[in-house]
Write a protein that holds these residues in place. Structure first.
Motif, PDB file in Angstrom:
ATOM      1  N   TYR A 200       0.834  -1.203   0.000  1.00  0.00           N
ATOM      2  CA  TYR A 200       0.000   0.000   0.000  1.00  0.00           C
ATOM      3  C   TYR A 200       0.869   1.253   0.000  1.00  0.00           C
ATOM      4  CZ  TYR A 200      -3.370  -3.480   1.469  1.00  0.00           C
ATOM      5  OH  TYR A 200      -4.141  -4.606   1.534  1.00  0.00           O
TER       6      TYR A 200
ATOM      7  N   LEU B 114      -1.291   2.505   7.472  1.00  0.00           N
ATOM      8  CA  LEU B 114      -2.322   2.305   6.459  1.00  0.00           C
ATOM      9  C   LEU B 114      -3.357   3.421   6.518  1.00  0.00           C
ATOM     10  CD1 LEU B 114      -2.896  -1.539   6.875  1.00  0.00           C
ATOM     11  CD2 LEU B 114      -1.554  -0.385   5.108  1.00  0.00           C
TER      12      LEU B 114
ATOM     13  N   LEU C 231      -3.644   7.764   0.626  1.00  0.00           N
ATOM     14  CA  LEU C 231      -4.903   7.167   0.191  1.00  0.00           C
ATOM     15  C   LEU C 231      -5.952   8.240  -0.058  1.00  0.00           C
ATOM     16  CD1 LEU C 231      -6.778   4.801  -0.373  1.00  0.00           C
ATOM     17  CD2 LEU C 231      -7.159   4.582   2.095  1.00  0.00           C
TER      18      LEU C 231
ATOM     19  N   GLU D 133     -10.360  -3.826   0.029  1.00  0.00           N
ATOM     20  CA  GLU D 133      -9.104  -3.294   0.537  1.00  0.00           C
ATOM     21  C   GLU D 133      -8.892  -1.882   0.010  1.00  0.00           C
ATOM     22  OE1 GLU D 133      -5.466  -5.074  -0.797  1.00  0.00           O
ATOM     23  OE2 GLU D 133      -6.453  -5.969  -2.527  1.00  0.00           O
TER      24      GLU D 133
ATOM     25  N   ASP E 117      -5.199   2.245  -2.544  1.00  0.00           N
ATOM     26  CA  ASP E 117      -3.791   2.540  -2.812  1.00  0.00           C
ATOM     27  C   ASP E 117      -2.921   1.293  -2.796  1.00  0.00           C
ATOM     28  OD1 ASP E 117      -3.971   2.177  -0.041  1.00  0.00           O
ATOM     29  OD2 ASP E 117      -2.487   3.733   0.416  1.00  0.00           O
ATOM     30  N   ASN E 118      -3.515   0.111  -2.999  1.00  0.00           N
ATOM     31  CA  ASN E 118      -2.704  -1.091  -3.138  1.00  0.00           C
ATOM     32  C   ASN E 118      -2.086  -1.138  -4.533  1.00  0.00           C
ATOM     33  OD1 ASN E 118      -4.226  -3.275  -4.912  1.00  0.00           O
ATOM     34  ND2 ASN E 118      -5.765  -2.268  -3.656  1.00  0.00           N
TER      35      ASN E 118
END
Length: 202
Positions: A88, A97, A102, A122, A125-126
Motif C-alpha cells: 500500500y 495504512l 490514500l 481493501e 492505494d494497493n
C-alpha cells in the motif's frame, strides 16, 4: 474498478504499456492460475533490462505450479495477521495504512470518475489497483484517454514515489520465488516509465 467501455485509437506503444500495467495488476491481485502461468511462460523479452527481467519471469513461470504459487502469494501478502509485505502506498510513504496518500488518491480518482468496485474491500492505494488504474488511463477505460500530462501527474503523485521500492522489496522477500521475478519486471518497468515521463516534461 468500475470502468467505461470507450475504445479510442491508441498508439501501439501505449497499448503495450497498458498491457504490462494490466499484467502486473493481475499478478499482484491474486495468485495466478495455470492459464496465467502458461501465458507468463510464453512471454519473450529483448536485451534490455526489462526484456531480461521478462525472460527471467517466463523461465520461472514455466516451472511454477498453481498450488506452490498460491502458498507463496499467501506468505507474501496475507500471512497470519499480515503477509511479509504490505503493498500500500500509505504504508510505504507514511508507515501506516489509510493515511494521506490514500486520501490524495481518492481525490484524484474522483476527478477521473474512477470508483472502487463493490466487491473490492481493501484500500485503493494497493499496488495492484494502481497498476490497473494506470492501464485504464492509458487506454481510456475510465471514459477517455488520459493525456500524457495527466498520466505523468498520476504516476508521479501515486506510483513513482514508492512502487519501485516495493518491487525491489518483492524481489528480496524471503518468500519470493515467482514473485521475485514479478518484482524484477515491475522495478525495470518503473524505471522506464519514470524516465519517459521525465523526458516528456522537459
Amino acid at each position: 474498478m468500475n470502468v467505461a467501455t470507450a475504445q479510442p485509437d491508441i498508439l501501439e506503444e501505449d497499448r503495450l504499456r497498458a498491457d504490462l500495467y494490466n499484467y502486473l495488476g493481475l499478478m499482484l491481485v491474486g495468485p495466478p492460475d495455470q492459464m496465467l502461468l502458461d501465458q507468463s511462460a510464453g512471454l519473450t523479452g529483448d536485451g534490455t533490462d526489462l526484456g531480461q527481467a521478462i525472460q527471467g519471469l517466463a523461465r520461472v513461470a514455466n516451472v511454477s505450479k498453481p498450488k506452490a504459487v498460491q502458498t507463496e502469494f499467501n506468505a507474501l501478502f496475507i500471512g497470519l495477521g499480515r503477509g511479509e509485505l504490505l503493498p500500500y502506498a500509505s504504508y510505504y510513504l507514511t508507515g501506516f495504512l489509510n493515511e494521506k496518500p490514500l486520501a490524495n488518491l481518492r481525490a484524484t480518482m474522483a476527478t477521473f470518475g474512477i470508483e472502487r468496485s463493490g466487491d473490492v474491500f481493501e484500500p485503493e492505494d494497493n499496488i495492484a489497483s494502481l497498476m490497473e488504474m494506470m492501464a485504464g488511463m492509458i487506454v481510456g477505460r475510465f471514459g477517455r484517454v488520459a493525456t500524457v500530462q495527466e498520466q505523468r501527474t498520476f504516476f508521479n503523485a501515486h506510483i513513482a514515489n514508492w512502487a519501485k521500492l516495493y518491487f525491489e522489496d518483492l524481489q528480496a522477500a524471503k518468500s519470493s520465488v515467482l514473485y521475485a521475478s514479478v518484482g524484477a519486471v515491475g522495478a525495470a518497468f518503473m524505471d522506464i516509465e519514470r524516465e519517459a515521463f521525465r523526458m516528456t516534461a522537459s
